[in-house]
Design an enzyme around this catalytic site. Structure first.
Site, mmCIF file in Angstrom:
data_model
loop_
_atom_site.group_PDB
_atom_site.id
_atom_site.type_symbol
_atom_site.label_atom_id
_atom_site.label_comp_id
_atom_site.label_asym_id
_atom_site.label_seq_id
_atom_site.Cartn_x
_atom_site.Cartn_y
_atom_site.Cartn_z
ATOM 1 N N LYS A 146 5.323 55.380 12.297
ATOM 2 C CA LYS A 146 6.010 55.649 13.434
ATOM 3 C C LYS A 146 6.894 56.305 13.577
ATOM 4 O O LYS A 146 7.354 57.186 14.353
ATOM 5 C CB LYS A 146 6.097 54.018 14.236
ATOM 6 C CG LYS A 146 7.107 53.399 13.611
ATOM 7 C CD LYS A 146 7.325 52.051 14.391
ATOM 8 C CE LYS A 146 8.412 51.230 13.787
ATOM 9 N NZ LYS A 146 8.843 51.141 12.351
ATOM 10 N N ARG A 156 12.603 44.674 18.513
ATOM 11 C CA ARG A 156 11.814 44.227 17.749
ATOM 12 C C ARG A 156 11.628 42.460 17.814
ATOM 13 O O ARG A 156 10.941 41.880 17.257
ATOM 14 C CB ARG A 156 12.463 44.359 16.278
ATOM 15 C CG ARG A 156 12.052 45.348 15.434
ATOM 16 C CD ARG A 156 12.900 45.246 14.169
ATOM 17 N NE ARG A 156 12.160 46.136 13.133
ATOM 18 C CZ ARG A 156 12.136 47.241 12.561
ATOM 19 N NH1 ARG A 156 12.958 48.060 13.251
ATOM 20 N NH2 ARG A 156 11.727 47.646 11.576
ATOM 21 N N ARG A 194 6.434 54.942 -0.871
ATOM 22 C CA ARG A 194 7.221 55.672 0.023
ATOM 23 C C ARG A 194 8.538 56.120 -0.568
ATOM 24 O O ARG A 194 9.457 55.385 -1.216
ATOM 25 C CB ARG A 194 7.573 55.027 1.343
ATOM 26 C CG ARG A 194 8.326 55.509 2.398
ATOM 27 C CD ARG A 194 8.168 54.750 3.709
ATOM 28 N NE ARG A 194 8.914 53.635 3.823
ATOM 29 C CZ ARG A 194 9.116 53.053 5.030
ATOM 30 N NH1 ARG A 194 8.449 53.421 5.890
ATOM 31 N NH2 ARG A 194 9.855 51.947 5.058
ATOM 32 N N ARG A 248 13.617 53.312 -0.817
ATOM 33 C CA ARG A 248 14.321 52.121 -0.154
ATOM 34 C C ARG A 248 14.393 50.932 -0.940
ATOM 35 O O ARG A 248 13.639 50.550 -1.107
ATOM 36 C CB ARG A 248 14.086 52.352 1.505
ATOM 37 C CG ARG A 248 14.444 52.954 2.087
ATOM 38 C CD ARG A 248 13.934 52.946 3.650
ATOM 39 N NE ARG A 248 13.712 51.745 4.336
ATOM 40 C CZ ARG A 248 13.242 51.536 5.441
ATOM 41 N NH1 ARG A 248 12.720 52.582 6.115
ATOM 42 N NH2 ARG A 248 13.208 50.504 6.026
ATOM 43 N N ARG A 277 9.258 41.457 6.233
ATOM 44 C CA ARG A 277 9.062 42.056 7.311
ATOM 45 C C ARG A 277 7.780 42.117 7.945
ATOM 46 O O ARG A 277 7.697 42.139 9.253
ATOM 47 C CB ARG A 277 9.299 43.619 6.773
ATOM 48 C CG ARG A 277 10.931 43.546 6.432
ATOM 49 C CD ARG A 277 11.053 44.753 5.275
ATOM 50 N NE ARG A 277 10.939 46.024 5.722
ATOM 51 C CZ ARG A 277 10.326 47.081 4.665
ATOM 52 N NH1 ARG A 277 10.416 46.732 3.375
ATOM 53 N NH2 ARG A 277 10.431 48.533 4.991
HETATM 54 P P1 AMP Z 1 12.963 50.366 9.951
HETATM 55 O O1 AMP Z 1 13.861 51.540 9.276
HETATM 56 O O2 AMP Z 1 12.615 50.407 11.232
HETATM 57 O O3 AMP Z 1 11.944 49.805 8.694
HETATM 58 O O4 AMP Z 1 14.341 49.035 9.742
HETATM 59 C C1 AMP Z 1 14.746 48.648 8.519
HETATM 60 C C2 AMP Z 1 15.622 47.568 8.766
HETATM 61 O O5 AMP Z 1 16.644 47.619 9.590
HETATM 62 C C3 AMP Z 1 14.776 46.295 9.048
HETATM 63 O O6 AMP Z 1 14.005 45.671 8.339
HETATM 64 C C4 AMP Z 1 16.048 45.734 9.733
HETATM 65 O O7 AMP Z 1 16.567 44.805 8.653
HETATM 66 C C5 AMP Z 1 16.676 46.488 10.394
HETATM 67 N N1 AMP Z 1 16.440 46.773 11.729
HETATM 68 C C6 AMP Z 1 16.178 48.018 12.308
HETATM 69 N N2 AMP Z 1 15.966 47.974 13.666
HETATM 70 C C7 AMP Z 1 16.285 46.623 13.945
HETATM 71 C C8 AMP Z 1 16.226 45.946 15.266
HETATM 72 N N3 AMP Z 1 15.800 46.483 16.517
HETATM 73 N N4 AMP Z 1 16.553 44.510 15.235
HETATM 74 C C9 AMP Z 1 17.227 43.895 13.976
HETATM 75 N N5 AMP Z 1 17.089 44.730 12.805
HETATM 76 C C10 AMP Z 1 16.851 45.840 12.874
#
Ligand code: AMP
Length: 194
Positions: A13, A85, A119, A153, A165
């Site tokens: 995404k 989320r 990744r 990461r 997750r």
């Molecule tokens: P992502 O890069 O989208 O995979 O996000 C990495 C991490 O950031 C997630 O696993 C959460 O720990 C945190 N995170 C990102 N977006 C949110 C959100 N909308 N609400 C809470 N935590 C978030």
């Protein structure tokens, strides 16, 4: 125009949001990236949530998002990637922005896990590569664009964090799709090349 891109981690995404935001002249906001860019005294606390696969608290992420959307580059519209989320976040979002379309990039857990494990990212350019699927970097673990060393990461290396997750997505994030009557795209066929 406000678009939401929703999908399991590893669905692609972020990659699709980046390409489409450029095409439509929209601002691409990844809340994951916003959180990873934070420095100073909050960093340690935020990293402990992210690296363990937990969501950061709603008040914190909403405060950060509200500040970001005030910036000039959001005037023409936004693609939100990774927010909301939870239904709580969606309700808060409805109070501050009028949502246009919600696009779900759909992928199985098995495929997502395979992609997350492969990744590798460039810190400098923000480009995501994948050693298991694609795009693979031309040189071993180096960015095609700037030559920087690629990194994984912490939450992609940690198996427990990956499982958490995915579980949080199914329990907490999926109900959003019904709320917004989303459009569903098959991640395995969503190959926008330019
Ligand atoms: P992502 O890069 O989208 O995979 O996000 C990495 C991490 O950031 C997630 O696993 C959460 O720990 C945190 N995170 C990102 N977006 C949110 C959100 N909308 N609400 C809470 N935590 C978030």
């Amino acid at each position: 125009m406000i678009l939401l891109f929703v999908g399991l981690q590893g669905s692609g995404k972020g990659t699709q949001a980046k390409i489409i935001s450029k095409k439509l002249n929209l601002c691409h906001i990844s809340t994951g990236n916003l959180l990873r860019e934070i420095s100073g005294k909050l960093k340690q606390e935020i990293d402990s949530y992210i690296n363990n696969g937990k969501l950061v608290p709603d008040e914190l992420i909403i405060k950060i998002l509200k500040q970001r959307i005030k910036k000039e580059d959001c005037k023409n519209g936004i693609i939100l990637d990774g927010f909301p989320r939870t239904l709580e976040q969606a309700r808060d979002l409805d109070k501050i922005l009028k949502i246009g379309k919600v696009i779900e990039i759909s992928i199985s857990d098995e495929e997502a896990i395979k992609r997350l494990k492969g990744r590798w990212n460039c810190k400098k350019c923000g480009i995501a590569y994948n050693l298991v699927t694609s795009p693979k970097p031309k040189q071993d673990k180096k960015c095609d664009n700037c030559g920087s060393a690629l990194y994984q990461r912490a939450d992609d290396i940690n198996e427990e964090a990956i499982k958490k997750r995915l579980a949080i997505y199914h329990e907490g994030t999926e109900p959003i799709l019904e709320k917004y009557n989303s459009i569903q795209v098959n991640a395995l066929r969503a190959t926008l090349l330019r």
